[in-house]
Design an enzyme around this catalytic site. Sequence first.
Site, PDB file in Angstrom:
ATOM      1  N   LYS A  24       0.824  -1.219   0.000  1.00  0.00           N
ATOM      2  CA  LYS A  24       0.000   0.000   0.000  1.00  0.00           C
ATOM      3  C   LYS A  24       0.853   1.261   0.000  1.00  0.00           C
ATOM      4  CE  LYS A  24      -3.805   0.383   2.442  1.00  0.00           C
ATOM      5  NZ  LYS A  24      -4.653   0.322   3.654  1.00  0.00           N
TER       6      LYS A  24
ATOM      7  N   TYR B   8       7.699  -6.155  -1.448  1.00  0.00           N
ATOM      8  CA  TYR B   8       8.558  -4.959  -1.406  1.00  0.00           C
ATOM      9  C   TYR B   8       9.038  -4.612  -2.808  1.00  0.00           C
ATOM     10  CZ  TYR B   8      12.321  -1.866   0.230  1.00  0.00           C
ATOM     11  OH  TYR B   8      13.151  -0.800   0.450  1.00  0.00           O
TER      12      TYR B   8
ATOM     13  N   LYS C 247       8.036  -1.208  -4.910  1.00  0.00           N
ATOM     14  CA  LYS C 247       9.020  -0.233  -5.392  1.00  0.00           C
ATOM     15  C   LYS C 247       8.955  -0.105  -6.913  1.00  0.00           C
ATOM     16  CE  LYS C 247      10.843   0.997  -1.442  1.00  0.00           C
ATOM     17  NZ  LYS C 247      10.582   2.364  -0.937  1.00  0.00           N
TER      18      LYS C 247
END
Length: 310
Positions: free
Chosen positions: A91, A145, A149
């Site tokens: 999020k 992750y 990104k």
Amino acid sequence: MRVLVTGAAGFLGSHLTDRLLKEGHEVVGLDNLITGNIRNIEHLSGNPKFQFIKHDVTEYIFLSGALDALLHFASPASPIDYLELPIQTLKVGALGTHKALGLALGKGARFLIASSSEVYGDPLTHPQQETYWGNVNPIGPRGVYDEAKRFGEAITMAYHRSHGLDTKIVRIFNTYGPRMRARDGRVVPAFITQALSGKPLTVFGDGTQTRSFCFVSDLIDGVYRLLLSDLNEPCNLGNPTEMTILQFAEVVRRLTGSKSEITFEPLPTDDPRVRQPDITLARTELGWEPAVSFEEGLRETIRYFQEVGY
Ligand code: UDP
């Protein structure tokens, strides 16, 4: 400038805030404190140029007054943090980046996003250049992750191309230094605190995987230069000095004078085999390269953990 930093109470966000204040800018720091720590910025309380707002950047950000720059540094950032907080990690990279870009656009502020060497995943080229597209497992446990990104980079470039927003993307390689959390699970605080307390150093896998560690003041200097530059393409920042995790364990034992043994534990899923930044772009475009030697930086980090406890 009046600058907003998301994740201002985190490891990098707090050092960045210090640097911006030192340069004479005014800083508004945002953090929801899920992995950030208010202690990292408590020395700034009473500073008239600093304002802290406890806020989750995935929710609409209302800010009155002008804004010249926004640096989006909020995110769980260590493997155990994002394994515990997978949905928050996705999020903040997706919705949080969207909200932060919207605010920057509304205010006409330049925008810089903290991306990561994790966009390269378990890289098939070495060292990693910005032109490499990466080798990421989207559905693995680390994917939350990496993909957060990668989405953050994609939407940042979309705002740049569609709205002409002045955006910057920094791909941060392993960075260490004071204010890392003793128990965030990353290898630098893990080995230092294990060595200082005489516990075994937990090497994952056989320890032949490599990383390249950058001291925090060097990294922040690169981020500041990037912010002031005309570069809109992603830029690697990190220290190219590469070592195996086993070599790193030996250095920590030597510098702490510890007699801790080394034990071997299973390698986490999708743990990258190698990682080393190619910093040609930062060298040529920003005139930047790391200045702090590994021993110097590590000694300062060891002193930090000795002072604050672990
Ligand atoms: N690692 C390790 N022992 C630990 C923590 C990490 O051997 O207690 C290894 C980990 O498997 C990885 C490297 O050290 O290969 C760096 O891990 P870290 O979590 O610091 O960052 P990463 O570069 O994986 O994001």
